[in-house]
Each structure stands twice: as C-alpha cells, then as structure tokens.
Design an enzyme around this catalytic site. Sequence first.
Site, short mmCIF file in Angstrom:
data_model
loop_
_atom_site.label_atom_id
_atom_site.label_comp_id
_atom_site.label_asym_id
_atom_site.label_seq_id
_atom_site.Cartn_x
_atom_site.Cartn_y
_atom_site.Cartn_z
CB SER A 9 44.85 39.06 35.75
OG SER A 9 43.67 39.79 36.03
CG HIS A 34 46.22 38.18 39.89
ND1 HIS A 34 46.99 38.36 41.03
CD2 HIS A 34 45.76 39.40 39.55
CE1 HIS A 34 47.00 39.64 41.34
NE2 HIS A 34 46.25 40.31 40.47
CG ASP A 36 43.12 41.78 39.23
OD1 ASP A 36 43.95 42.08 40.11
OD2 ASP A 36 43.47 41.38 38.10
CG MET A 38 39.35 46.24 40.44
SD MET A 38 39.67 46.92 38.81
CE MET A 38 41.10 45.97 38.33
CG HIS A 67 45.44 42.72 43.41
ND1 HIS A 67 45.89 43.25 42.20
CD2 HIS A 67 45.61 43.71 44.32
CE1 HIS A 67 46.31 44.49 42.40
NE2 HIS A 67 46.14 44.80 43.66
CG MET A 69 43.21 46.68 43.45
SD MET A 69 43.32 46.44 41.66
CE MET A 69 42.80 44.73 41.54
CG MET A 138 50.06 47.60 42.10
SD MET A 138 49.19 46.17 41.44
CE MET A 138 48.47 46.81 39.92
CG PHE A 144 41.20 50.58 34.11
CD1 PHE A 144 39.86 50.40 33.82
CD2 PHE A 144 41.58 51.68 34.87
CE1 PHE A 144 38.91 51.31 34.28
CE2 PHE A 144 40.64 52.59 35.33
CZ PHE A 144 39.29 52.41 35.03
N GLY A 145 42.95 46.48 33.27
CA GLY A 145 43.88 45.65 32.53
C GLY A 145 44.36 46.40 31.29
CG ASP A 176 48.85 42.91 38.95
OD1 ASP A 176 48.60 42.84 37.74
OD2 ASP A 176 47.98 42.90 39.84
N GLY A 198 47.33 39.53 32.48
CA GLY A 198 45.92 39.47 32.12
C GLY A 198 45.74 39.48 30.62
CB SER A 199 45.66 42.27 28.18
OG SER A 199 46.82 42.90 28.64
C1 DX5 Z 1 45.19 46.00 37.47
C2 DX5 Z 1 45.13 44.54 37.91
C3 DX5 Z 1 45.90 43.61 37.07
C4 DX5 Z 1 45.51 43.54 35.63
C5 DX5 Z 1 46.72 43.18 34.83
O1 DX5 Z 1 44.65 46.79 38.48
O2 DX5 Z 1 45.60 44.41 39.23
O3 DX5 Z 1 45.95 42.32 37.63
O4 DX5 Z 1 44.50 42.63 35.37
O5 DX5 Z 1 46.35 43.23 33.49
P1 DX5 Z 1 47.42 43.32 32.32
O6 DX5 Z 1 48.28 42.11 32.40
O7 DX5 Z 1 46.55 43.35 31.12
O8 DX5 Z 1 48.20 44.58 32.55
ZN ZN Z 2 45.97 42.37 40.12
#
Ligand code: DX5
Ligand code: ZN
Length: 227
Positions: A9, A34, A36, A38, A67, A69, A138, A144-145, A176, A198-199
């Site tokens: 991500s 990926h 994201d 938002m 993705h 949101m 999810m 948030f990551g 995810d 992501g992180s």
């Molecule tokens: C959260 C996002 C994820 C997020 C995952 O709403 O959809 O894709 O970036 O991040 P990590 O892997 O850090 O949980």
């Molecule tokens: Zn995502």
Amino acid sequence: MANYRIAPSILSANFAKLGDEITAVIASGADFIHFDVMDNHYVPNLTIGPLVCEAIRPVTDAIIDVHLMVEPVDRIVPDFAKAGANIISFHPEATRHIDRTIGLIKEQGCKAGLVFNPATPLDYLDHVLDKLDLVLIMSVNPGFGGQQFIPEALRKLAAVRKRIDDSGRDILLEIDGGVKVDNIAKIARAGADTFVAGSAIYGAGKDSDPHRYDSVLAAFRAELAKV
Ligand code: DX5
Ligand code: ZN
C-alpha cells in the site's frame, strides 16, 4: 505453493518520491500496487485521487489495485478507469446500488472488488459473488495505516474462501490491515491469496537504497513458502 500476491500500500510510501517508491517495491518482487483512496467523508482521512493514479501509471506495468474508501462511489469510477486502474474495489455501505456499481466498474474495463469492514456481514456475497473478481476483507477499520490486525478477520477469510471455492470462479481473496511478516502465514492458512501491506513494507527501507525492500519482500515470501 499457491499463487500468492503481495500488494504494497503506497499509503505508507514517501510521497515526495512516489515513482521511485513504486519502482523499488516492484523490483523487490511485489505484485500489485495497492492504491488507497480516502475522502474525509466515508473515512476520516484524505489521501490521493485519479490524478496521482494517472501520474504513476507510466512508472509501472504492475496491476494498480484501487481501494476506494469514498462515498458516493459511482461518480469517481470512470476517472480511475481512465487514469489506468486495473482493479477497483469499493465498500457496499458507500453506494446505493451495489450491483450497479459493480457493473459500472466492469463497463469501464476494470476488475471489480467488494470490501468488507470488520463489522460488515458477508451476506452481500449471496447476491453478487458471481460478478466479482476480488473480495477484500478489512482486518482493521479503514482510514489509517499502521493499525493492529483484528484476529476475527481470520474466521471471515475462511468463510469467504469456502464461498469462492464452492463457486468454482477465479476470484482473488485479499486481506488489508496489519499484515506483517509474523502473521502473514496464519493469514494465508485462513484462505487469503493477496496481501496488502503498507507500514510493514514501506516502513522497512532507507530511502537512498535502491534495494531497500528486498529483505522485507523476501521475508514475506519465505513465510508464505511455509504454508
Ligand atoms: C487502511 C488501508 C490499508 C492500509 C494498510 O484503510 O486500506 O491499505 O494502508 O496499512 P498497514 O499495512 O500499515 O496496516
Ligand atoms: Zn487498502
């Protein structure tokens, strides 16, 4: 070994050098990007839109896995298709007409995915599974990551795995939120085949090293090889 896909991500990437961050993860063996999206309305955060998708499209041949949101969904779907998205996934709560939104995504030439929040029931799949290319579970609340993996997602994954296998269709099962090297094998055993991280990935490297994601991607692959 099953055909597993890793989808970094870019939410956790260094946005000041986004093209380079994408090239680096793909060079290290990632499969999808990926993306994201938002809107500070459906989720309490604001990120990137079609302009950024269009900007990164020439940087990679990898699948761009969008993705959404956002609420509403339909207005923005053609913009992402034109910007080069390959897969577009959305949350059923964010659209009035789920079946219509799936149809719209496919008319635009993209693959369609439906996303389930931790408390969203799987019942929607009773009616639309045969039209989907991807189901995204999810394992955190979206927005948030860097959040903790919610273990209940494992039971949900197993339930969706069964539905997909029973359907006989080729549908990706993506997870995810909170995916790390130390839980990816357990998540794969529950039935996921596509892993957003992501992180765990973008937090792992030093900006100046072109091979900065090699070791974290290799660690994910090594865990998946044990499944
Ligand atoms: C959260 C996002 C994820 C997020 C995952 O709403 O959809 O894709 O970036 O991040 P990590 O892997 O850090 O949980
Ligand atoms: Zn995502």
